[in-house]
Design a protein around this motif. Structure first.
Motif, short mmCIF file in Angstrom:
data_model
loop_
_atom_site.label_atom_id
_atom_site.label_comp_id
_atom_site.label_asym_id
_atom_site.label_seq_id
_atom_site.Cartn_x
_atom_site.Cartn_y
_atom_site.Cartn_z
N GLN A 25 0.84 -1.21 0.00
CA GLN A 25 0.00 0.00 0.00
C GLN A 25 0.86 1.24 0.00
O GLN A 25 2.02 1.23 0.43
N PHE A 26 0.27 2.34 -0.49
CA PHE A 26 0.92 3.65 -0.41
C PHE A 26 0.58 4.26 0.95
O PHE A 26 -0.58 4.51 1.26
N LEU A 27 1.61 4.50 1.74
CA LEU A 27 1.42 4.99 3.11
C LEU A 27 1.54 6.51 3.20
O LEU A 27 0.87 7.13 4.02
N GLU A 28 2.41 7.09 2.38
CA GLU A 28 2.61 8.55 2.37
C GLU A 28 2.94 8.98 0.95
O GLU A 28 3.61 8.24 0.21
N ILE A 29 2.49 10.17 0.56
CA ILE A 29 2.85 10.74 -0.73
C ILE A 29 3.03 12.25 -0.57
O ILE A 29 2.10 12.94 -0.11
N THR A 30 4.20 12.75 -0.93
CA THR A 30 4.45 14.19 -1.01
C THR A 30 4.91 14.46 -2.44
O THR A 30 6.04 14.09 -2.80
N PRO A 31 4.04 15.04 -3.29
CA PRO A 31 4.35 15.16 -4.72
C PRO A 31 5.72 15.77 -4.99
O PRO A 31 6.10 16.78 -4.39
N PHE A 32 6.45 15.11 -5.89
CA PHE A 32 7.77 15.53 -6.35
C PHE A 32 8.82 15.56 -5.25
O PHE A 32 9.90 16.11 -5.44
N GLN A 33 8.51 14.93 -4.10
CA GLN A 33 9.48 14.84 -3.02
C GLN A 33 9.69 13.41 -2.53
O GLN A 33 10.83 12.95 -2.43
N SER A 34 8.60 12.69 -2.26
CA SER A 34 8.77 11.34 -1.72
C SER A 34 7.45 10.58 -1.72
O SER A 34 6.38 11.17 -1.82
N PHE A 35 7.57 9.26 -1.63
CA PHE A 35 6.42 8.42 -1.30
C PHE A 35 6.94 7.22 -0.51
O PHE A 35 8.12 6.86 -0.58
N VAL A 36 6.03 6.63 0.26
CA VAL A 36 6.37 5.49 1.12
C VAL A 36 5.38 4.37 0.83
O VAL A 36 4.17 4.60 0.76
N ILE A 37 5.91 3.14 0.67
CA ILE A 37 5.06 1.98 0.42
C ILE A 37 5.45 0.84 1.33
O ILE A 37 6.59 0.72 1.77
N SER A 38 4.47 0.01 1.65
CA SER A 38 4.78 -1.27 2.27
C SER A 38 5.16 -2.23 1.15
O SER A 38 4.66 -2.14 0.04
N ASP A 39 6.06 -3.16 1.45
CA ASP A 39 6.55 -4.12 0.45
C ASP A 39 6.35 -5.52 1.02
O ASP A 39 7.09 -5.95 1.91
N LEU A 40 5.32 -6.20 0.53
CA LEU A 40 4.92 -7.48 1.08
C LEU A 40 5.32 -8.61 0.14
O LEU A 40 5.13 -8.52 -1.07
N VAL A 41 5.85 -9.69 0.72
CA VAL A 41 6.34 -10.81 -0.08
C VAL A 41 5.39 -12.00 -0.02
O VAL A 41 5.79 -13.13 -0.30
N ASP A 42 4.13 -11.75 0.30
CA ASP A 42 3.14 -12.83 0.48
C ASP A 42 3.11 -13.82 -0.67
O ASP A 42 2.92 -15.02 -0.47
N GLU A 43 3.27 -13.32 -1.91
CA GLU A 43 3.09 -14.17 -3.08
C GLU A 43 4.39 -14.62 -3.72
O GLU A 43 4.38 -15.26 -4.77
N HIS A 44 5.52 -14.29 -3.11
CA HIS A 44 6.80 -14.72 -3.67
C HIS A 44 6.94 -16.24 -3.59
O HIS A 44 6.40 -16.87 -2.67
N PRO A 45 7.69 -16.85 -4.52
CA PRO A 45 7.88 -18.31 -4.49
C PRO A 45 8.52 -18.79 -3.20
O PRO A 45 9.37 -18.09 -2.62
#
Length: 320
Positions: free
Chosen positions: A79-99
């Motif tokens: 999910q996108f947790l934070e967004i500051t246009p043209f400066q930064s964004f923060v996402i969660s990175d989940l490996v639920d579906e990785h082999p």
């Protein structure tokens, strides 16, 4: 030719990767946040991205399926947790579906066991202007230093380095160009007609808040479209388009300027309309300027956002 190698440092529970790109921040931000562009560069060399779902808003989700050269899928989501246009964004990175094999290998490198959820992380992407270049900093935070080291030793630097090379080669335009791309949920013929109809084009042309008034429009090779755009602040902008090439339903090329020959402000525009299926069209708009400084000046006054708003207005008009 400009070349920049990634710099990787390890901090408390963090892998930090930074890299300089020879492009203005508006272009680098666009190729990081537009799913059409992400599919061109995400993942190491040889990997493709058959699925890119990217709801770029706080609380929105994303899912990217990276497919290796031997056909193994590595889905990443979050999910996108934070967004500051043209400066930064923060996402969660989940490996639920990785082999499972990948999970076991990373756990082995990290010296841990247990549920795969412990491998989930958080990624902060920072954008910083450095003159006309852009520094991108990736800050990936893990549950502990063991997992950090497991990822660092599993080819994290090499994977991102190759992704960055693909980004430059496949996604960023040339130094005097701007790309704007958007998928529309409308048939190719209907989209083409909207670009060619002098009676209706004024209903959607221009960024949000602008009003377009057509004086004359002769949609044919050698024909001209003369119009004004009234800005939200009351400024009136004269425009003249001269059509250079037209291929019915699929391609439009024209010279665009103010119509004042003394200003020498013309630039070339090409529009490709690609039918993805019966009711979906990819609009690929490319603007080519006579030098990099003019291109960069257009970026600073919002050329990409203005173009995207125009195509959004087109989509809304067609839905009516």
């Amino acid at each position: 030719m400009f070349k920049s190698d990634p710099i990787v440092t390890l901090e408390e529970k963090i892998v930090r990767i930074e890299r300089l790109f020879d492009a203005p921040i508006q272009l680098v931000w666009e190729v990081w946040t537009n799913p059409i562009h992400i599919g061109k560069w995400w993942g190491p060399k040889g990997f493709t991205n058959p699925t890119v779902e990217f709801d770029f808003k706080v609380g929105g989700s994303y899912r990217i399926i990276m497919r290796s050269p031997d056909g193994v899928d590595y889905p990443v989501k979050g999910q996108f947790l934070e967004i500051t246009p043209f400066q930064s964004f923060v996402i969660s990175d989940l490996v639920d579906e990785h082999p499972d094999e990948w999970v076991k290998e990373v756990q082995k490198m990290a010296g841990i066991t247990g549920d795969r959820e412990i491998l989930n992380s958080k990624l902060r992407v920072l954008f910083e202007e450095v003159g006309e270049k852009t520094k991108v900093v990736l800050i990936t935070e893990f549950a502990n230093n063991q997992i950090r080291d497991g990822f660092a030793n599993s080819g994290m630097k090499e994977g991102w380095s190759q992704s960055f090379e693909k980004l430059e080669e496949n996604a960023l335009p040339k130094s005097n160009q701007i790309f704007i791309e958007k998928k529309l949920n409308h048939p190719q013929q209907i989209v083409f007609k909207a670009f060619s109809d002098p009676l209706t084009i004024s209903n959607w042309w221009g960024p949000t808040g602008f009003k377009t008034t057509t004086k004359t429009m002769d949609f044919k090779v050698g024909g001209r479209w003369v119009f004004t755009m009234d800005g939200p602040d009351g400024t009136i902008w004269p425009n003249t388009i001269e059509y250079k090439e037209i291929r019915e339903y699929e391609y439009i090329e024209y010279q665009h300027g103010s119509g004042d020959k003394n200003k020498n402000d013309d630039f070339l525009v090409t529009i490709n309309l690609l039918a993805l299926d019966k009711n979906q069209t990819l609009v690929k708009m490319q603007m080519t300027f006579f030098d990099t400084n003019v291109r960069n000046a257009k970026l600073r006054i919002g050329a990409i956002e203005g173009g995207k708003q125009t195509l959004s207005r087109l989509s809304q008009y067609l839905e009516k």
